[in-house]
Motif scaffolding. Structure first.
Motif, PDB file in Angstrom:
ATOM      1  N   GLU A   1      39.955  18.373  42.923  1.00  0.00           N
ATOM      2  CA  GLU A   1      39.265  19.056  41.827  1.00  0.00           C
ATOM      3  C   GLU A   1      38.748  20.375  42.394  1.00  0.00           C
ATOM      4  O   GLU A   1      37.994  20.368  43.358  1.00  0.00           O
ATOM      5  CB  GLU A   1      38.101  18.188  41.337  1.00  0.00           C
TER       6      GLU A   1
ATOM      7  N   HIS B   1      37.103  24.726  48.596  1.00  0.00           N
ATOM      8  CA  HIS B   1      37.759  23.519  48.086  1.00  0.00           C
ATOM      9  C   HIS B   1      38.936  23.098  48.974  1.00  0.00           C
ATOM     10  O   HIS B   1      39.129  21.921  49.263  1.00  0.00           O
ATOM     11  CB  HIS B   1      38.234  23.801  46.656  1.00  0.00           C
TER      12      HIS B   1
ATOM     13  N   MET C   1      38.487  20.717  51.919  1.00  0.00           N
ATOM     14  CA  MET C   1      38.015  19.345  51.706  1.00  0.00           C
ATOM     15  C   MET C   1      39.129  18.342  51.982  1.00  0.00           C
ATOM     16  O   MET C   1      39.467  17.511  51.146  1.00  0.00           O
ATOM     17  CB  MET C   1      37.454  19.177  50.294  1.00  0.00           C
TER      18      MET C   1
ATOM     19  N   HIS D   1      33.899  16.697  42.465  1.00  0.00           N
ATOM     20  CA  HIS D   1      35.023  16.680  43.401  1.00  0.00           C
ATOM     21  C   HIS D   1      35.975  15.580  42.941  1.00  0.00           C
ATOM     22  O   HIS D   1      35.689  14.876  41.968  1.00  0.00           O
ATOM     23  CB  HIS D   1      34.543  16.407  44.831  1.00  0.00           C
TER      24      HIS D   1
ATOM     25  N   CYS E   1      36.551  22.810  43.410  1.00  0.00           N
ATOM     26  CA  CYS E   1      35.097  22.624  43.423  1.00  0.00           C
ATOM     27  C   CYS E   1      34.368  23.831  43.984  1.00  0.00           C
ATOM     28  O   CYS E   1      33.161  23.791  44.154  1.00  0.00           O
ATOM     29  CB  CYS E   1      34.761  21.380  44.240  1.00  0.00           C
TER      30      CYS E   1
ATOM     31  N   CYS F   1      40.583  16.735  48.358  1.00  0.00           N
ATOM     32  CA  CYS F   1      39.803  16.896  47.135  1.00  0.00           C
ATOM     33  C   CYS F   1      40.775  17.438  46.097  1.00  0.00           C
ATOM     34  O   CYS F   1      41.468  18.416  46.338  1.00  0.00           O
ATOM     35  CB  CYS F   1      38.649  17.877  47.337  1.00  0.00           C
TER      36      CYS F   1
HETATM   37 CU   LIG Z   1      35.782  19.254  46.377  1.00  0.00          CU
END
Ligand SMILES: [Cu+2]
Length: 280
Positions: free
Chosen positions: A222, A228, A231, A182, A224, A220
């Motif tokens: 990245e 995602h 996040m 992340h 993931c 977040c």
């Molecule tokens: Cu993430």
């Protein structure tokens, strides 16, 4: 012709719909949000310097192009402008110049990065950040947290987590992940760092001091997995008293200990339903 006009209007609509209402102060900061930590000035200097360098290079290159177009243009129908090939000094220059430009950018980037990631000797607070599919847990590891026990904040894909930080006090963030990579990002802090499974506080850790009270959105950064986009977390930079108050409230709510994440990995976002094999 009509079709062309229509196409232009369509493109303009798409492009303009991407714009948020113009915030003039943001234009002055060259699209950066208002900086909110003791480290943001380094990023601002790098950002401004890069824009100035790019502008100078742009003016120089386009100036030379326009100069060459006018100075060496064909002047009559039967005359061909002189054709030049293999000009060694010029070729050496345009090999050498980009190398110098990249080297200067590199030097300033490394200098800024070292200043941004510089550790303080004794951070006032230590917070363990756990990024797991697909939310965050924040473990307040202050030795004097509340009656000697650690409290935490934790989110779910449905209810995003809160992170409380005291203003003008240094914080060490230790980033850990039990599952995938992340990235912990708070845009107002001008900073993000990847949260990588298998890496601990030695490798994935940074310090900063929030300098401005406010409520910010963390993300977040990245990709993931499926959720995602959920996040997100809310950062509350508050006074020391409010921070202490929040820790006491978390203890009263029973948020005691230090979750290592991944519980939410089994939860379908928005449904709070377990999907582990035992149930199916
Ligand atoms: Cu993430």
């Amino acid at each position: 012709m009509e079709r062309l006009k229509l196409a232009f209007v369509a493109i303009a609509l798409v492009v303009l719909s991407g714009c948020s209402p113009i915030d003039e102060s943001q234009i002055k900061r060259l699209a950066l949000p208002v900086g909110s930590t003791d480290r943001t000035d380094f990023v601002w200097d790098l950002w401004l310097g890069a824009w100035i360098a790019v502008l100078v290079i742009f003016l120089l290159v386009f100036g030379l192009i326009i100069y060459a177009m006018i100075r060496y243009r064909r002047r009559s129908a039967d005359e061909v402008p002189s054709q030049v090939r293999y000009n060694l000094p010029i070729e050496a220059l345009y090999t050498f110049a980009p190398v110098v430009i990249v080297a200067v950018f590199f030097y300033h980037t490394v200098t800024a990065q070292n200043a941004i990631t510089e550790k303080v000797d004794n951070p006032d607070h230590t917070i363990e950040v756990v990024g797991s599919k697909w939310q965050w847990a924040f473990n307040y590891l202050d030795e004097d947290a509340v009656d000697g026990v650690n409290v935490f904040d934790q989110g779910t894909p449905r209810d995003i987590a809160d992170l409380y930080l005291p203003v003008d006090e240094s914080v060490r963030f230790n980033l850990i992940s039990p599952d995938v990579i992340h990235s912990f990002w708070i845009p107002e802090f001008y900073f993000k760092m990847d949260v990588i499974p298998g890496r601990g506080p030695q490798e994935n850790s940074f310090d900063l001091t929030p300098t401005r009270e406010g409520v910010f959105t963390g993300r977040c950064a990245e990709l993931c997995g499926m959720y995602h986009s959920r996040m997100l977390f809310t950062v509350h930079v508050v006074s020391r008293a409010e921070y202490d108050q929040h820790l006491v409230e978390q203890q009263e709510r029973g948020m005691i200990g230090a979750p290592a994440g991944s519980d939410e990995a089994k939860t379908i976002a928005g449904l709070d339903e377990e999907t582990s094999e035992e149930e199916n």
